[in-house]
Design an enzyme around this catalytic site. Sequence first.
Site, PDB file in Angstrom:
ATOM      1  N   LYS A  94      76.788  35.776 -61.295  1.00 34.57           N
ATOM      2  CA  LYS A  94      78.035  34.908 -61.061  1.00 34.57           C
ATOM      3  C   LYS A  94      79.050  36.138 -60.440  1.00 34.57           C
ATOM      4  O   LYS A  94      79.476  36.979 -60.973  1.00 34.57           O
ATOM      5  CB  LYS A  94      78.584  34.285 -62.373  1.00 34.57           C
ATOM      6  CG  LYS A  94      77.761  33.239 -62.883  1.00 34.57           C
ATOM      7  CD  LYS A  94      77.967  31.782 -62.224  1.00 34.57           C
ATOM      8  CE  LYS A  94      77.498  30.945 -62.916  1.00 34.57           C
ATOM      9  NZ  LYS A  94      77.339  29.352 -62.333  1.00 34.57           N
ATOM     10  N   LYS A 105      70.915  19.066 -61.128  1.00 37.60           N
ATOM     11  CA  LYS A 105      71.330  18.998 -62.442  1.00 37.60           C
ATOM     12  C   LYS A 105      71.695  17.639 -63.199  1.00 37.60           C
ATOM     13  O   LYS A 105      71.979  16.682 -62.463  1.00 37.60           O
ATOM     14  CB  LYS A 105      72.848  19.728 -62.514  1.00 37.60           C
ATOM     15  CG  LYS A 105      72.624  21.158 -62.274  1.00 37.60           C
ATOM     16  CD  LYS A 105      74.079  21.780 -62.301  1.00 37.60           C
ATOM     17  CE  LYS A 105      74.220  23.214 -62.029  1.00 37.60           C
ATOM     18  NZ  LYS A 105      75.492  23.732 -62.080  1.00 37.60           N
TER      19      LYS A 105
END
Length: 320
Positions: free
Chosen positions: A143, A239
């Site tokens: 990230k 997702k």
Amino acid sequence: MTFYSESLPLSRPFRISRGAKTSADVVVVELAQGGMVGRGECVPYGRYQENCASVMAQLGVLQGQALDRAQVQRLLPPGAARNALDCALWDLEAKLSGIGVAERLGIATPPSLPTALTVTLDTPEAMAAQAKALGKASLIKIKVDAQAPLEQIRAVRHAAPAARLIVDPNEAWSPALLVEALPELAVLRVDLLEQPIPAAQSEALATITPLVPICADEACHTTEDLPALVGRYQVVNIKLDKTGGLTEALTMLRDARAMGFGVMTGCMTASSLSIAPAMLIGAQSDFADLDGAMLMVEDRPGAMPLRDGQLWPAAEGFWG
């Protein structure tokens, strides 16, 4: 149908470019019939104007109705509420019929599934330490933000020289920063770059040479989004909290493959009850990023073990 929200504490803060969280706020749906209970979990996400209250309001409208999966697809929009209800229906059907979801769908699930393990946003030194602590992980997701992304990625690469890397700015980069970073990402052997620029600026990718494959996440929710992504992204992230459940995720997987996209299966920070149905899509994907329960202080009983970057099935009867 009953439903309730839970705040599941994390063992450490989960930081990305748009903020940090210390708990996973989820909504659980339970469907009871014939002495069996089917369960599903979702993670409302503020990026998509969702929260636990709004999700439970959507579910409350349907309470008391006799529902099947086809009706749920029509009555609820894609998103967290539909995901929890759809997955609960799949689980209930499996328990009532005695036929597991994977068997019903003809999906051959591996004994274990390699998944990315996440290094959360921090200083380069702290991110290197996180990467070292992951041990034998073969796939690491990093990230980053727009402040010092290349320094952060270099630090992780130095700490994990053999691992495959996914870099995820969560829409934090500009197109100019993307163009500047791509040559270095190729040198650092990054396997996938996930949603580097804002979804609303996706058209800029049509004129950028993808030296590293670029994956659509926030820019891609359902099958309807796929045509607009051709020529801009090479991979799409499925997702279940975006698709609105396993039912639409299966359709999206089929259509994405037919259109030539690579596929990644992702998740939110959640318990194994969210991860279990996503594992069926992950088993058919090029990349699985299903470590969402890794930061739980305590996962659910019977949950899915995660060891050295391998995700193992949950206990029998947990889901599906």
